[in-house]
Write an enzyme that holds these catalytic residues in place. Sequence first.
Site, short mmCIF file in Angstrom:
data_model
loop_
_atom_site.label_atom_id
_atom_site.label_comp_id
_atom_site.label_asym_id
_atom_site.label_seq_id
_atom_site.Cartn_x
_atom_site.Cartn_y
_atom_site.Cartn_z
N GLU A 199 25.23 -0.57 12.61
CA GLU A 199 26.00 -0.40 11.39
C GLU A 199 27.51 -0.36 11.63
O GLU A 199 28.28 -0.41 10.67
CB GLU A 199 25.56 0.90 10.68
CG GLU A 199 24.16 0.78 10.09
CD GLU A 199 23.70 2.06 9.43
OE1 GLU A 199 24.24 3.13 9.74
OE2 GLU A 199 22.78 1.97 8.59
N GLU A 229 9.23 4.79 27.94
CA GLU A 229 10.06 6.00 27.90
C GLU A 229 9.99 6.79 29.20
O GLU A 229 10.86 7.60 29.48
CB GLU A 229 9.66 6.89 26.72
CG GLU A 229 8.40 7.70 26.90
CD GLU A 229 8.27 8.78 25.82
OE1 GLU A 229 8.08 9.94 26.20
OE2 GLU A 229 8.36 8.46 24.63
#
Length: 310
Positions: free
Chosen positions: A94, A125
């Site tokens: 963004e 992960e």
Amino acid sequence: MTSTSNPRDLRAELESLTTEAFRPELADIDRLSTLEIARLMNGEDVTVPAAVAERLPEIAAAIDAVAERMARGGRLVYAGAGTAGRLGVLDASECPPTFNTDPTQVVGLIAGGPPAMVTSVEGAEDSAEFARADLDALGLTAADTVVGISASGRTPYAIAAVEHARRMGALTIGLACNADSALAAAADHGIEIVVGPELLTGSTRLKAGTAQKLVLNMLSTITMIRLGKTYGNLMVDVRASNEKLRARSRRIVALATGASDEDIERALAATDGEVKNAILTILADIDGPTAARLLEESGGHLRAALAAAR
């Protein structure tokens, strides 16, 4: 740090985390009405801003350090797995349309790469090697900042990213939602937003995810304010890539200058649609090239460019 290999040890470790705690008072939540569950969730969410507020001094200190690095050309890199990684990628994505940053200036890394945005990538992960390889692929330097994000504060990918970045001299931030986390301890700036056990046991996309989103909003937004990407509370570096943003650009110039529609259109045309430049041409009564030069000399800070023009 690597993940605990013994399943019994891992279970004990998870049970010790606040974000994984079981809440027996909610054991019959599935028997409640939809409205009752919605009220419970809303009540839980209300507590999150207060938890963030307790850590504002740490957040502000981290932001000042990030802005200082980025002012010298450094990048902001988020690194996380699962929900935490997705939130980092979202915040990074963004920044270009909001602040007209280069897409390489704020980067989101998620364990397992782009496929992990929509599906689980087995073992990603838990891999410190993935974290080091992802940062090396970026050509990380000492001018950059790496923010490790992990609700538990124990995710190997996030911890390894911070440790690797710190060894390279980069600034590091560890954002977790448990106290005394390994992630915060590994970083130059540890930020621990303790929101407590989740409505659904261990579902850290809920309060923990909301807390992380709030902190990431602050990290990127306030850093960009410090870098001169705004004029007051106006997004003067907005990139007008569609009709809505073009309309917003005209409105921002109007709010900043009070100029007529004709003058605004003329200024935007003279500055190739650059809002900050257009504002400067109107307020300082100068042409487009002069505005561009003054902004470059002021490091993109509109207030400084205005002072120089006057």
